[in-house]
Design a protein around this motif. Structure first.
Motif, short mmCIF file in Angstrom:
data_model
loop_
_atom_site.label_atom_id
_atom_site.label_comp_id
_atom_site.label_asym_id
_atom_site.label_seq_id
_atom_site.Cartn_x
_atom_site.Cartn_y
_atom_site.Cartn_z
N SER B 2 68.19 1.06 3.52
CA SER B 2 68.87 1.30 4.79
C SER B 2 69.65 0.09 5.26
O SER B 2 69.45 -1.02 4.78
N THR B 3 70.52 0.34 6.19
CA THR B 3 71.28 -0.74 6.79
C THR B 3 71.03 -0.77 8.28
O THR B 3 70.86 0.27 8.92
N LEU B 4 70.99 -1.98 8.79
CA LEU B 4 70.78 -2.15 10.22
C LEU B 4 72.02 -2.81 10.82
O LEU B 4 72.54 -3.77 10.26
N ALA B 5 72.48 -2.28 11.93
CA ALA B 5 73.61 -2.91 12.61
C ALA B 5 73.29 -3.05 14.09
O ALA B 5 72.92 -2.08 14.74
N ILE B 6 73.37 -4.28 14.57
CA ILE B 6 73.16 -4.52 16.00
C ILE B 6 74.50 -4.90 16.60
O ILE B 6 75.19 -5.79 16.10
N GLY B 51 61.92 -0.93 19.61
CA GLY B 51 61.96 0.07 20.67
C GLY B 51 60.98 -0.18 21.80
O GLY B 51 60.75 0.68 22.64
N LEU B 52 60.37 -1.38 21.80
CA LEU B 52 59.43 -1.67 22.88
C LEU B 52 60.16 -1.99 24.19
O LEU B 52 59.66 -1.76 25.28
N TYR B 53 61.37 -2.55 24.05
CA TYR B 53 62.21 -2.81 25.23
C TYR B 53 63.48 -2.00 25.14
O TYR B 53 63.93 -1.67 24.06
N GLN B 54 64.06 -1.73 26.31
CA GLN B 54 65.39 -1.16 26.36
C GLN B 54 66.38 -2.30 26.56
O GLN B 54 66.15 -3.15 27.41
N LYS B 57 72.37 -3.78 27.41
CA LYS B 57 73.67 -3.36 26.91
C LYS B 57 73.62 -3.37 25.39
O LYS B 57 72.80 -4.09 24.81
N GLY B 58 74.47 -2.60 24.75
CA GLY B 58 74.58 -2.67 23.31
C GLY B 58 73.77 -1.59 22.60
O GLY B 58 72.95 -0.91 23.22
N ILE B 59 74.02 -1.44 21.31
CA ILE B 59 73.28 -0.44 20.55
C ILE B 59 72.72 -1.02 19.24
O ILE B 59 73.20 -2.01 18.73
N ASP B 66 71.85 5.97 15.93
CA ASP B 66 71.48 5.15 17.07
C ASP B 66 69.95 5.20 17.28
O ASP B 66 69.39 6.26 17.53
N ILE B 67 69.29 4.05 17.16
CA ILE B 67 67.84 4.03 17.36
C ILE B 67 67.46 3.18 18.58
O ILE B 67 66.31 2.79 18.73
N THR B 68 68.45 2.88 19.43
CA THR B 68 68.19 2.03 20.58
C THR B 68 67.05 2.59 21.43
O THR B 68 67.08 3.74 21.83
N GLY B 69 66.03 1.78 21.65
CA GLY B 69 64.91 2.20 22.50
C GLY B 69 63.99 3.21 21.86
O GLY B 69 63.13 3.78 22.52
N GLN B 70 64.14 3.46 20.57
CA GLN B 70 63.26 4.43 19.90
C GLN B 70 62.18 3.71 19.12
O GLN B 70 62.46 2.88 18.27
#
Lengths: 250, 247
Positions: B2-6, B51-54, B57-59, B66-70
């Motif tokens: 997999s690839t991760l992009a912040i 995903g422990l914090y929200q 800004k940003g994804i 999109d796994i922001t906050g998950q």
């Protein structure tokens, strides 16, 4: 186990020998303090007459203990999962332990009659508390690093509870169970004083009111044996369920 | 794989800005390290990915999703091994898997054997040394169903010799499976030895101030750490980090 137990056994034997010798030497009347041999004679001779009392107490203790443990565990889990509720009810839990049972007992008879109910209430009252407190503490003291790992790994709250907090609390729960098990025997005997038609409590009241001090001691002896028996059963269960603890120092 | 992009990630606590417009990427099968001084917000980045914090800004995207906050999108290995003392080694390594699906004990046993832990499958964590426990923790993260592994200073509590052994061991296992890895550390040597790419984090608010691709071929040998090229890289990174601290 056997090598460890010789020390307490020696102490007990020593006390019994001193007791036996002094009651002979000072010629203490039996109705004040019977000699150990006298107590044993009565214990053997009267078995047929009093054994139904013992089995009745065992039965009552088991019912009360199981009920008390269930209620204690449910209270602990509920209070753990709902911190607001814990805040609200924790002082009440502690206060419940400040009610003198001796005073409460006659009241319970007035409210519930002479049946099983008031007896069970008394046993539950004395044995739910150690379980509840031990369980709440055990659940609260879960290693925060492990909780953090579980959260990062994506565990749901239910998984954190069942896979982490509950097994983590198990040793604490067993500490509570050991205390409750011995308390429940006492609770059962006290509840029988209220007015039962059988049980060690009844046997004891009859014996003491007729100055049969030897029988009072027989009753005490059986209360102790029962306590130790319940304690041993809990320890056996603990060893069966918590095997990992043994290796901790290894 | 997999690839991760912040992208454009910002986070502050109270009035304290920890991260500001952070950008980073981990490509498929790549071993990327985040190197930074203590308190540079490395842990915050992990907590955001986990995903422990929200974020403010940003994804955060994993394989374009999109796994922001998950929670539960990544496999995680913490600083302390965090093994459950009442579970055997085998039961511990399937824990992360167990959270999502039926654990595959067969595969776990194979993996433990390959990881040199065959003799300890039925041992409890208390019976293992610190290095062994970290191995177990790493196998657990490999067996997690998620494909991106986040390692949070996993060797920082180990002594120097064990640490080097563990790094070699980690590389040998990693090269077989080649999962994408995001590795957080403050140890320069460790990060050069292990990584394909190093991202140096600046002081707060944290952002990537330098990106270094490591040119060494794999598999890497221990002797690599004493070559002039290695030492040159170490020096370069050291100066970058000193620059941060002198600001």
């Amino acid at each position: 186990m056997i090598r460890k137990s010789w020390l307490p056994v020696t102490v007990i034997l020593f006390i019994i020998i001193i007791w036996e010798l002094s009651s002979r030497f000072f010629a203490i009347p039996d109705w004040i303090l019977p000699a150990p041999t006298g107590i044993m004679t009565e214990a053997l001779a009267g078995w047929a007459d009093y054994q139904h009392h013992i089995f009745s107490t065992i039965q009552l203790t088991i019912y009360g203990f199981l009920l008390g443990v269930t209620i204690g565990l449910l209270i602990a889990i509920a209070l753990h999962l709902m911190p607001k509720l814990r805040e609200a009810l924790y002082p009440l839990l502690i206060m419940s332990q400040n009610i003198p049972i001796i005073v409460l007992a006659p009241l319970l008879v007035i409210w519930f009659g002479f049946g099983l109910t008031p007896k069970l209430i008394i046993i539950v009252l004395v044995c739910f508390f150690p379980i509840a407190v031990a369980t709440i503490d055990g659940l609260r003291q879960t290693n925060p690093e492990l909780i953090h790992y579980m959260k990062m790994a994506g565990a749901t709250n239910k998984q954190i509870f069942t896979k982490l907090e509950l097994p983590h609390a198990l040793p604490s729960i067993f500490s509570g169970l050991k205390i409750s098990a011995t308390y429940s025997v006492m609770g059962a005997v006290i509840s029988e004083w209220l007015g039962a038609n059988q049980g060690i409590g009844v046997y004891m009241t009859l014996a003491s009111s007729s100055f049969r001090t030897d029988r009072v001691f027989v009753a005490i002896l059986f209360i102790m044996i029962l306590c130790m028996l319940f304690f041993a059963i809990i320890i056996g269960l603990e060893k069966l369920l918590i095997r990992w603890r043994k290796d901790e120092n290894g | 794989m997999s690839t991760l992009a912040i992208k454009d990630l910002s986070k502050s606590f109270g009035g304290d800005t920890i991260l500001s417009q952070l950008e980073l990427k981990v490509n498929e099968g790549e071993f990327v390290s985040l190197l930074g001084p203590s308190g540079s917000g490395k842990s915050t980045i992990f907590h955001l990915i986990g995903g422990l914090y929200q974020p403010d800004k940003g994804i955060i995207e994993l394989d374009g999703k999109d796994i922001t906050g998950q929670k539960g999108s990544i496999s995680y290995m913490p600083q302390s091994p965090s093994l459950f003392p009442w579970r055997t080694v085998l039961e511990n390594v399937v824990l992360a898997q167990e959270l999502f699906e039926k654990p595959d004990k067969q595969k776990a046993t194979e993996m433990l054997t390959r990881a040199g832990l065959a003799d300890y499958i039925n041992s409890y964590p208390a019976q293992l040394s610190g290095g062994m426990r970290q191995r177990v923790a790493f196998v657990r993260s490999l067996l997690s169903p998620q494909s991106l592994i986040c390692l949070d200073e996993p060797f920082s509590a180990l002594d120097e010799f064990t640490r080097l052994d563990m790094q070699k061991w980690l590389l040998s296992i990693w090269e077989e499976e080649r999962p994408s890895v995001l590795f957080v550390t403050h140890n320069i040597e460790e990060t050069i030895f292990l990584s394909d790419r190093i991202l140096v984090l600046g002081a707060r608010p944290a952002n990537v101030i330098e990106e270094i691709s490591i040119p060494f071929d794999r598999p890497r040998e221990e002797s690599l750490t004493l070559t002039p090229e290695f030492l040159q890289l170490k020096k370069q990174i050291f100066h970058t980090l000193r620059g941060i601290n002198n600001d």
